[in-house]
Design a protein around this motif. Structure first.
Motif, mmCIF file in Angstrom:
data_model
loop_
_atom_site.group_PDB
_atom_site.id
_atom_site.type_symbol
_atom_site.label_atom_id
_atom_site.label_comp_id
_atom_site.label_asym_id
_atom_site.label_seq_id
_atom_site.Cartn_x
_atom_site.Cartn_y
_atom_site.Cartn_z
ATOM 1 N N HIS C 146 79.127 47.792 66.993
ATOM 2 C CA HIS C 146 79.666 46.413 67.019
ATOM 3 C C HIS C 146 78.592 45.315 66.041
ATOM 4 O O HIS C 146 78.786 44.324 66.036
ATOM 5 N N ASP C 147 77.938 46.323 65.138
ATOM 6 C CA ASP C 147 77.368 45.432 64.223
ATOM 7 C C ASP C 147 76.590 44.398 64.873
ATOM 8 O O ASP C 147 76.638 43.156 64.511
ATOM 9 N N GLY C 148 75.660 44.722 65.889
ATOM 10 C CA GLY C 148 74.988 43.596 66.566
ATOM 11 C C GLY C 148 73.647 43.377 65.900
ATOM 12 O O GLY C 148 72.650 43.131 66.681
ATOM 13 N N PHE C 149 73.609 43.358 64.689
ATOM 14 C CA PHE C 149 72.535 42.738 64.048
ATOM 15 C C PHE C 149 72.588 42.451 62.306
ATOM 16 O O PHE C 149 73.777 42.710 61.875
ATOM 17 N N ASN C 193 78.329 39.445 68.500
ATOM 18 C CA ASN C 193 78.489 40.954 68.306
ATOM 19 C C ASN C 193 77.522 41.592 69.335
ATOM 20 O O ASN C 193 77.807 42.491 69.747
ATOM 21 N N ILE C 194 76.150 41.121 69.576
ATOM 22 C CA ILE C 194 75.255 41.687 70.501
ATOM 23 C C ILE C 194 76.119 41.575 71.852
ATOM 24 O O ILE C 194 75.986 42.697 72.671
ATOM 25 N N CYS C 195 76.553 40.768 72.208
ATOM 26 C CA CYS C 195 77.139 40.290 73.540
ATOM 27 C C CYS C 195 78.054 41.536 73.698
ATOM 28 O O CYS C 195 78.124 42.070 74.851
ATOM 29 N N LYS C 196 79.092 41.881 72.626
ATOM 30 C CA LYS C 196 80.154 42.658 72.692
ATOM 31 C C LYS C 196 79.489 44.098 72.887
ATOM 32 O O LYS C 196 80.020 44.764 73.549
ATOM 33 N N ALA C 197 78.588 44.219 72.015
ATOM 34 C CA ALA C 197 77.823 45.676 72.223
ATOM 35 C C ALA C 197 77.211 45.754 73.810
ATOM 36 O O ALA C 197 77.387 47.017 74.168
#
Lengths: 90, 328, 210
Positions: C146-149, C193-197
């Motif tokens: 999810h590209d969380g960063f 994206n972090i939330c989605k991950a």
């Protein structure tokens, strides 16, 4: 910029928000889901690649104004200084 | 940090003796306040006595119906405990409104009571601050005092008590249990915290060497409505600009008794007694809520940058009262 | 400037940083003192000074370590400087950012606000200890998916926080995830994206027993 991150300098030149406890970056709970819409039209006047370079810096500029308009619609108060914190709505 | 010696306490009496024996010794529990302030040289203990592993980590029902929370119980364990959630919901809400899970997992009930102000001039280690260096003056009074207190302040100190948990404990009439190696005593939560007066460095009625062993919550008779409203600069992970805890006893549509306390606006957890008196025996009404809330802020002494606080606190009280009585 | 301080093109970034830190310590004063004027507090704290080292046994990622450390050493500094586990990051060093999040006995905690000495006998888990060999932990995998960063500095803290959050089981909705992840700041703004991950990993982990 619109709602948080005030850097407070006092009269003696000391920062009264010198750490992350005083200088408020948005937290997870402050940030809603974000939808990104790419404007699919080339602007070759701006750059050879046809894209408006610097997606973050350019597009962010309107956000504070938009949030400020939303605050005005919600409260009737026109706040002309960011960040718009609770004290400014009193 | 200044050098210190570290020892693990083996039992409570030995811990009390070890701290009592050295004027600059301190207890260390979770450490979330103390270690932070030691890095800033605001706290400079020469000896730390680690009490984290003493058997004070239990929540239990007493014979008289009250609940006893060991001083070493973590904030998370209190907030998610079934008895607390069911009977003392305001405490659970207040704890979960403060800090982050990482901090709540480590910070203890006893340590939370002893957390110190977030006043920037107290924490920066260089400004004049009577709390940090008695007699040096108060730079907050003339500085950027947006977060300063408006109730209970003195010429010497305008710092705000920062916590959430103690605000809820005050609305629950909690009792703090303390001990030395010789004796024990109980302190009503309102007497536990001191006004700054001429000695802002002295924040509680604990004597040196006394250890907090537990906090007890009296039995609540009859159904109550409880709630905590916190207003802050961002949505989470931030101290209160103003907060209000409320416990209401209702009979039919009438408020028979109200206990309300305020955070973020006073030098110690603040009981809104004027509001409580005006609500007793009345039916919920928005005009009454407004008037009763404002009554507790009449004595406020705002300064240059915190003039918004009395109104913000008034609205916090109004909101918690409205939410609790609408949910009927 | 003596020869050994000359720029050496063969020095790695990590070695250079270690040298710079050592030089910084030698000349260190509390940051605040640079400001001190006639209004300086009467009792200027003793800076540095010697402390008697103490023996501490730590269990990190399942490995026992018998260490001799300064009592002032935080868990964070001990992990990074003594055990060279640099995956845990130092952000603010004051409990205000979450970058240093590790697990102590399975619960997430801020390693910057704990003394290493307090953690004797505890099971400490860092970002280096959550993968299964070369197989990433489902939360690590989800952050990549999810590209969380963006810059990655907060990431190990975010992942450690997320792994614990899923175990705690208090967050079922996105709003709850956001609230209970709020102790981990991300300056780049990778929050959505972090939330989605986290939601994705939580779904995959449900019932898997990890």
């Amino acid at each position: 910029m619109a709602l948080t991150e005030a850097a407070h300098l006092d009269e003696k030149g000391r920062y009264a928000s010198a750490d992350f406890g005083g200088y408020h970056l948005p937290s997870h709970a402050d940030v809603p889901d974000i939808e990104v819409e790419v404007i699919n039209a080339a602007d070759e006047n701006f750059g050879a690649l046809g894209s408006r370079g610097g997606v973050g810096e350019l597009s962010i500029s309107g956000v504070a104004a938009a949030v400020s308009n939303a605050v005005y619609n919600a409260t009737g108060k026109r706040i002309r200084e960011v960040p718009i914190t609770p004290d400014k709505l009193i | 940090m200044q050098p210190f010696t570290y020892e693990k306490a083996t039992d409570q009496a030995a811990a009390a003796r070890a701290v009592a024996a050295e004027k600059t010794a301190k207890y260390l529990a979770g450490g979330t306040t103390l270690v932070d302030l030691m890095k800033l040289y605001v706290e400079t203990p020469t000896k730390l006595v680690d009490i984290k592993r003493l058997p004070m980590a239990e929540i239990r029902r007493e014979a008289d119906g009250s609940i006893s929370i060991g001083a070493g119980v973590t904030n998370s364990a209190v907030a998610y405990h079934e008895l607390v959630q069911k009977e003392y919901a305001v405490l659970s809400q207040a704890i979960l409104a403060g800090a982050s899970t990482q901090i709540r997992n480590v910070a203890t009930v006893g340590g939370n009571l002893l957390q110190r102000t977030r006043c920037p001039y107290f924490r920066d280690g260089i400004s004049n601050c009577n709390k940090r260096t008695p007699g040096s003056g108060c730079d907050m009074a003339t500085g950027f005092n947006r977060t300063a207190a408006v109730l209970g302040t003195s010429d010497r100190c305008v710092a705000t008590y920062p916590g959430d948990m103690a605000i809820a404990l005050l609305s629950l009439d909690a009792v703090v249990h303390v001990a030395t190696d010789q004796a024990t005593r109980k302190i009503a939560i309102d007497d536990f915290f001191l006004l700054p007066g001429n000695t802002p460095e002295k924040e509680t009625s604990l004597s040196h060497g006394e250890i907090i062993t537990a906090v007890s919550l009296p039995r609540i008779d009859g159904g109550t409505k409880q709630g905590y409203v916190k207003v802050r600069d961002r949505a989470s992970y931030e101290f209160a600009l103003a907060s209000a805890a409320a416990v209401l006893w209702m009979d039919g549509g009438t408020i028979t008794q109200a206990r309300i306390s305020l955070g973020g606006v006073a030098s110690k957890p603040w009981r809104a007694k004027e509001t409580e008196a005006m609500l007793a025996g009345k039916k919920p009404d928005s005009a009454l809520f407004r008037e009763a809330a404002a009554a507790s802020l009449k004595a406020a002494t705002p300064m240059k940058y915190n003039a918004f606080k009395p109104e913000l606190a008034t609205r916090a009280i109004e909101r918690v009262l409205t939410e609790l009585t609408q949910a009927a | 400037m003596s020869d050994e301080n000359r720029f050496d093109p063969n020095v790695t970034r990590r070695e250079l940083m270690a040298g710079a830190v050592a030089a910084g310590v030698a000349a260190s004063v509390p940051a605040g003192l640079a400001f001190a004027d006639e209004a300086a507090p009467a009792a200027v704290p003793a800076v540095g000074g010697s402390a008697v080292e103490m023996g501490v046994k730590l269990i990190v990622n399942g490995q026992p370590h018998a260490l001799s450390i300064d009592p002032r050493a935080t868990l964070l500094d001990t992990l990074r400087e003594t055990l060279s586990l640099t995956g845990t990051k130092k952000g603010c060093d004051h409990g205000q950012c979450g970058a240093c999040t590790v697990h102590v006995n399975g619960e997430r905690a801020l390693s910057c606000l704990m003394l290493a000495a307090q953690c004797e006998g505890d099971q400490i888990t860092t970002i280096e200890g959550i993968a299964n060999g070369d197989e990433l932990h489902p939360v690590q995998k989800a952050f990549i998916d999810h590209d969380g960063f963006q810059c990655g500095y907060c990431t190990s803290g975010q992942i450690m926080s997320a792994v614990a959050l899923i175990k705690e089981g208090h967050a079922t909705t996105e709003d709850e995830v956001r609230e209970l992840m709020s102790g981990n700041l991300c300056r780049c703004g990778a929050y959505p994206n972090i939330c989605k991950a986290v939601m994705d990993a939580q779904g995959k982990l449900a019932g898997s027993g990890i």
